[in-house]
Design a protein around this motif. Structure first.
Motif, short mmCIF file in Angstrom:
data_model
loop_
_atom_site.label_atom_id
_atom_site.label_comp_id
_atom_site.label_asym_id
_atom_site.label_seq_id
_atom_site.Cartn_x
_atom_site.Cartn_y
_atom_site.Cartn_z
N THR A 163 0.86 -1.17 0.00
CA THR A 163 0.00 0.00 0.00
C THR A 163 0.90 1.23 0.00
N GLN A 164 0.32 2.41 -0.20
CA GLN A 164 1.12 3.64 -0.17
C GLN A 164 1.63 3.95 1.24
N LEU A 165 1.03 3.34 2.24
CA LEU A 165 1.41 3.63 3.63
C LEU A 165 2.38 2.61 4.21
N LEU A 166 2.71 1.56 3.45
CA LEU A 166 3.59 0.50 3.95
C LEU A 166 4.67 0.19 2.93
N THR A 167 5.92 0.22 3.38
CA THR A 167 7.06 -0.13 2.53
C THR A 167 7.83 -1.27 3.20
N ILE A 168 8.00 -2.36 2.47
CA ILE A 168 8.76 -3.51 2.96
C ILE A 168 10.05 -3.60 2.16
N GLY A 169 11.17 -3.69 2.84
CA GLY A 169 12.46 -3.68 2.17
C GLY A 169 13.31 -4.88 2.50
N MET A 170 14.25 -5.16 1.62
CA MET A 170 15.21 -6.25 1.83
C MET A 170 16.53 -5.87 1.19
N THR A 171 17.64 -6.05 1.92
CA THR A 171 18.97 -5.82 1.39
C THR A 171 19.84 -7.04 1.70
N ALA A 172 20.78 -7.33 0.81
CA ALA A 172 21.73 -8.42 1.02
C ALA A 172 23.05 -8.03 0.39
N ASP A 173 24.14 -8.47 1.00
CA ASP A 173 25.46 -8.05 0.51
C ASP A 173 26.52 -9.02 1.01
N ARG A 174 27.53 -9.26 0.17
CA ARG A 174 28.71 -10.03 0.57
C ARG A 174 29.94 -9.16 0.30
N SER A 175 30.84 -9.11 1.28
CA SER A 175 32.03 -8.28 1.16
C SER A 175 33.13 -8.85 2.04
N VAL A 176 34.35 -8.34 1.87
CA VAL A 176 35.49 -8.75 2.68
C VAL A 176 35.81 -7.64 3.66
N GLY A 177 35.81 -7.96 4.95
CA GLY A 177 36.12 -6.98 5.98
C GLY A 177 37.53 -7.15 6.51
N ASP A 178 38.10 -6.07 7.04
CA ASP A 178 39.42 -6.13 7.67
C ASP A 178 39.29 -6.70 9.07
N SER A 179 40.21 -7.59 9.43
CA SER A 179 40.18 -8.23 10.74
C SER A 179 41.12 -7.53 11.70
N GLY A 180 40.65 -7.34 12.92
CA GLY A 180 41.52 -6.84 13.98
C GLY A 180 42.00 -7.96 14.88
N ALA A 181 41.71 -9.22 14.51
CA ALA A 181 42.06 -10.37 15.33
C ALA A 181 43.52 -10.78 15.09
N VAL A 182 44.18 -11.21 16.13
CA VAL A 182 45.56 -11.69 16.02
C VAL A 182 45.60 -12.92 15.11
N GLY A 183 46.48 -12.88 14.13
CA GLY A 183 46.67 -14.03 13.25
C GLY A 183 45.75 -14.06 12.04
N SER A 184 44.85 -13.09 11.90
CA SER A 184 43.91 -13.06 10.78
C SER A 184 43.98 -11.71 10.10
N ALA A 185 43.80 -11.71 8.76
CA ALA A 185 43.85 -10.46 8.01
C ALA A 185 42.47 -9.97 7.61
N GLY A 186 41.52 -10.88 7.49
CA GLY A 186 40.20 -10.45 7.03
C GLY A 186 39.16 -11.54 7.23
N TYR A 187 37.94 -11.22 6.84
CA TYR A 187 36.86 -12.19 6.94
C TYR A 187 35.84 -11.92 5.85
N MET A 188 35.13 -12.96 5.45
CA MET A 188 34.04 -12.82 4.50
C MET A 188 32.77 -12.52 5.28
N SER A 189 32.13 -11.41 4.93
CA SER A 189 30.90 -10.99 5.60
C SER A 189 29.72 -11.21 4.66
N SER A 190 28.71 -11.95 5.13
CA SER A 190 27.47 -12.17 4.37
C SER A 190 26.32 -11.63 5.20
#
Length: 422
Positions: free
Chosen positions: A309-336
């Motif tokens: 309806t004009q008064l209701l908006t339903i949304g959906m977003t999805a994304d995959r990317s590589v993030g930088d890791s601050g963890a010891v021994g790791s450089a990054g992670y895959m984010s879904s």
């Protein structure tokens, strides 16, 4: 004159940095048969601003009061807290028929009722401009600088900190767009730098964070071809280079890397019910040090809006990317990540918003996988063009698994906010 609708941030994140220079879109690529609840104009509730020559200034201040059930995001011995925030800001916009110049300054002051180490101040300033060379050609540029803190719930935040990690972030970008009838070509170049301050554990031991200092360069190119006024296919490719300031350590060698994210997809509007964009492709982040190897896989980017309806908006977003890791021994992670939203205009001046989201973080080298859930609901009451109030609830949860897991946590937040603007 550009009117400003009262928008309430509720969570106190008053330093979100918007893209201040957007290219004007030729009609062939417009997707505007319907207007979402958040986009719908409300002239009677929008700030008039302060007229200043050919510019308008929009001053405002926001007051937040929130109660958090687990302020330190711990797995056990949860501690609650009540926080009070004040967020003054001002935005300045040109009132020209062509071209655009904008600027903003924002600050956020937080006080804790129980823990003095949770008191902090953050701020941001920025400016941007757009040059309309012709109706189908635009050039833009912008820059901003911010002093921020990293939330205790962030995956890169060390556990058992005495106070949140502080860092400075600087960004500059240029954009360009040109349309050849059915074909539109656009590009963007970004440079971002992060400067972290070292922290301290509750035990008094130091936590080194300066090894996360970095400068990231990114270049993005995109081509859209309009099959019809309602549908366009596109190809998008983004390259990045991430350079760390320090040489690294034996436990965590330097994390320099370069990457690419390529997508093909469709931008569409199906009657007046559904509009959005969906793309699929491939991404890869290759690290200079062989110990990290590379992170690669399926790339997706989805943004959908459904208008039952004009008064209701339903949304959906999805994304995959590589993030930088601050963890010891790791450089990054895959984010879904995926998120669903619902915005309902109960009355002309009463808006209800709900959301639920999920993020999976899969780290390289080390054995760690995080599953994060978020949910929230809030209602905003626009009293008049000067005042607005909101109340809401948010929930966040993390479950970490693997030999190198970090702590799990659950936290909830009740909040009420008041915005005064001119």
């Amino acid at each position: 004159m550009k009117l400003k609708l009262i928008t309430i941030l509720a969570t106190g994140s008053a330093l979100g940095l918007p893209v201040l220079a957007q290219a004007q879109t030729p009609d062939m690529f417009a997707r505007d048969r319907n207007v979402s609840v958040k986009e719908r104009p409300h002239p009677e509730y929008e700030a008039l601003g302060v007229h200043w020559g050919t510019f308008y200034a929009y001053p405002r201040v926001q007051f937040d009061l929130s109660h958090e059930s687990n302020v330190f995001a711990t797995e056990t011995n949860e501690q609650s807290d009540t926080l009070f925030r004040v967020a003054p800001s001002v935005e300045v916009e040109s009132d020209w028929t062509r071209h655009s110049v904008t600027a903003f300054a924002r600050a956020l002051k937080t006080w804790s009722s129980n823990y003095g180490n949770e008191n902090y101040t953050t701020w941001a300033v920025g400016t941007a401009g757009r040059l309309d060379v012709r109706r189908t050609t635009n050039i833009g540029a912008g820059a901003d600088y911010a002093r921020e803190i990293e939330p205790r719930t962030a995956s890169n935040t060390p556990q058992s900190l005495f106070e949140p990690i502080r860092y400075d972030r600087a960004q500059a970008y240029v954009t360009a767009s040109h349309a050849f009838n059915r074909l539109r070509i656009s590009g963007r170049g970004d440079v971002r730098s992060f400067d972290y301050q070292n922290g301290t554990l509750l035990s008094g031991l130091p936590v080194i964070q300066t090894d996360r200092n970095q400068t990231t360069y990114e270049a993005t190119a995109r081509a859209d071809y309009a099959i019809s006024p309602a549908t366009a296919v596109y190809a998008r490719v983004a390259f990045n280079d991430r350079a760390y300031d320090e040489a690294g350590t034996v436990l965590t060698p330097k994390r320099d890397s370069s990457g690419v994210n390529a997508l093909v997809g469709v931008d569409f509007e199906l009657s007046n019910l559904v509009r959005g964009e969906a793309g699929v492709g491939y991404l890869n982040q290759s690290f200079d040090n062989d110990i990290y190897g590379s992170i690669s896989g399926l790339s997706t980017r989805v943004r959908l809006e459904y208008f039952p309806t004009q008064l209701l908006t339903i949304g959906m977003t999805a994304d995959r990317s590589v993030g930088d890791s601050g963890a010891v021994g790791s450089a990054g992670y895959m984010s879904s990540a995926v998120q669903f939203t619902a915005d309902y205009e109960m009355r002309r001046n009463v808006i209800i918003e709900g959301r639920v989201g999920y993020i999976n973080e899969d780290y390289d080298v080390i054995d760690r996988q995080n599953d994060r859930w978020t949910a929230g609901i809030r209602g905003t009451y626009l009293i008049n063009r000067r005042l607005g109030v909101t109340a809401g609830y948010e929930y966040e949860s993390r479950r970490s698994s693997g030999i190198d897991r970090i702590n799990d946590f659950n936290t909830s937040r009740f909040m009420v906010s008041l915005v005064a603007q001119y």
